[in-house]
Design an enzyme around this catalytic site. Sequence first.
Site, short mmCIF file in Angstrom:
data_model
loop_
_atom_site.label_atom_id
_atom_site.label_comp_id
_atom_site.label_asym_id
_atom_site.label_seq_id
_atom_site.Cartn_x
_atom_site.Cartn_y
_atom_site.Cartn_z
N CYS A 1 0.21 -0.58 0.41
CA CYS A 1 0.00 -0.18 0.41
C CYS A 1 0.51 1.12 0.50
CB CYS A 1 -1.06 -0.23 1.44
SG CYS A 1 -2.32 -1.36 1.19
N HIS B 1 -2.61 7.95 6.32
CA HIS B 1 -2.61 6.67 5.22
C HIS B 1 -4.16 6.01 5.80
CE1 HIS B 1 -2.01 3.36 3.23
NE2 HIS B 1 -2.06 2.78 4.72
N GLU C 1 -0.83 5.37 13.39
CA GLU C 1 -0.32 6.24 12.50
C GLU C 1 -0.85 8.24 13.46
OE1 GLU C 1 -2.41 7.30 8.76
OE2 GLU C 1 -0.98 7.83 8.22
N LYS D 1 -9.86 7.81 3.23
CA LYS D 1 -10.14 6.21 2.48
C LYS D 1 -11.63 6.41 2.40
CE LYS D 1 -5.73 4.37 2.10
NZ LYS D 1 -4.75 5.37 3.00
N HIS E 1 -10.43 1.96 -0.15
CA HIS E 1 -8.46 1.77 0.21
C HIS E 1 -8.06 0.86 -0.95
CE1 HIS E 1 -4.51 1.15 0.81
NE2 HIS E 1 -4.67 -0.07 2.44
N PHE F 1 2.03 -3.52 3.88
CA PHE F 1 2.09 -4.78 4.59
C PHE F 1 4.22 -5.14 4.36
CE2 PHE F 1 -1.04 -7.58 4.53
CZ PHE F 1 -1.70 -7.21 5.24
#
Lengths: 397, 264
Positions: A162, A291, A302, A320, A325, A383
């Site tokens: 991502c 994010h 975050e 998002k 996402h 990830f």
Amino acid sequence: MLALRLSAYTLTSALGAGLAPHADALRRQRGGIVRKQWETIDFAFCMGEVAGLDATAIRSDLARFDCRNNRLAQYALEQDGFAERVREAVGRYGPDRVAVLLGSSTSGILSSEIAYRHRDPASGRLPGDHRYRETHNAYSVADFVRHYFDLAGPACVISTACSSSAKVFGAAERLIALGLVDAAIVGGVDSLCLTTVYGFSSLQLVSPNPCRPFDADRDGISIGEGAAYALLERPHDARPGSILLTGVGETSDAYHMSSPHPEGLGARAAMTAALQCAGLTAGDIDYINLHGTATPSNDAAEDAAVSAVFGTRLPCSSTKGHTGHTLGAAGGIEAILCAIVLDGGFLPGGVGTEHLDPRLKSHYLLATEERPLRHVLSNSFGFGGSNCSLIFSREAA
Amino acid sequence: MSMDAIYLDGISLLGPGLPDWEEAVAILCGDKPAELAPVTVTAPALLPATERRRAGTSIKLSMAVGLAAAEAAGIDPGGLANVFTSSGGDCENCHHLLDALASSERMISPTRFHNSVHNAAAGYWSIATHCEAASTSLSAYDASFGAGLIEAAGQVLTSGAPCLLIAFDTAYPEPLFALRPVPFPFGVGLVLSPTRGAHSMATLGLSLTRDPADTLSEPPLEQLRREIPTARALPLLQRLAGGGAGRVVLDYLDDTRLAIEVGG
């Protein structure tokens, strides 16, 4: 670093095709996530789907690239006059002086997912018309765009989950700064597929409802799809109001494959590195596009990172809730959303978030505010512990 | 237009009949015949036990060449920015996911899913080496080695710090093997540095060219070069093994190729 001008940009997501519907959706806090059945998936889920891709025709000379991901890539390229601006740049610099650097997490793997369902029962062979190289391989979308413009410069797909299409901005800056190319088409393209829907479901990271970033009751992501592009060039022709890439920070968590460091240490280091790269301090940043995936642990990590670097008063929000996402395309889409808010002079309030989590300290915007902006930061984490923060700036009058 | 020269401080290689750089030098120089023996890749002890169990060939291969290159350069991998490049990442894991998604159950394991990201090898690397530096994972199909080398050289020249390039390819099982027949696992590691150090072996100056790519006169090696994206590096490796200076041209994208000026 060398500041680069975004001399053209565009994006397509569940909010619509091109800049105008995105600016409108951000201002009015309109979301594009809907609950529906998709493909052969045996449960309904909330998704940010791009309308009309099934009816999009790949340019006939590029028919070998036909798949959902490349249809999305082409559809998005043809919005906002972006393709024309690229052709002008190719005319100025030559086809070997323009790079194609795109981010994607799954490229066109949907085509192999479908092909595996149609294996020959006796031999196990895939259907004869399946094209691995042009659809499934990670590089296929950059190969498609490179052929779409008949380019001969460097190209690759960065695939770091991502953070993929945030990191391409850094890679482009390196190539242009070193003089290997004069311009780069950067961005991200990621489309719906079974791998991500079943995969994130197996990790219990998909919300049964449209996602709610930073909400006390947040319970996972909504998977989306989308594409975004920017044409990056040296800032020779920058004018007041031009949008510039001014900072890039890239780090690794070195912690866990699918969970962020709980205190957001890698995220913190990425934001700090981006500030340092831009020659800015935390106080110079006017807004953060988080994010903000809406999983409990991602948002908490975050939040810890943002509040450690910027304190608790800097306005921030996640988009998002608007787009879902979009995974490997998220960094690129949110980069262009940053360009839209810099250009329009507003701070976008989140969508889907009703009750802010009292345990989170950041100043998360629940309502859009009109205000001129100079510097904004965008976070993308993936990830494998891959972190990237970008800073975009509006050239002052 | 050429990029400024960078220094090569460490090199590693693992492929069929090429168990490490030292043996590969003799084969690349023609002192020993090239034989395409099966590749044995073991999991490095550095990988925590849980991760070692989950690691497939691509993770073990990339980690083996990364560690060997860092050791050759006498540098701690924990502080090294890194670039991973591979045409297909963990192809075996990808096949198992596709197979499960085509079944009626469609149950996929969370581990298989997080291992499916193209940067899985880089993620395991960062955990094993405690490396928090910048890390990129990319693909350019057959041009993946060239794309990775350009990105790593760009990192070195803009950051002023060394960078580790890890290039690797593994095979898909059937049925995808028929469409992407990578015959052997193959990995290359290079430690690149902006300044000359005690371990510097050569300088590399990169530029793009339309000149034809160099080939290898030994048929088994030329076969590897043609069939494995990472093995597109072999003409460069042969030049480095021989210790000579000069220009090498590697296959890259379509008609665009990568010229490398190798200096002493």
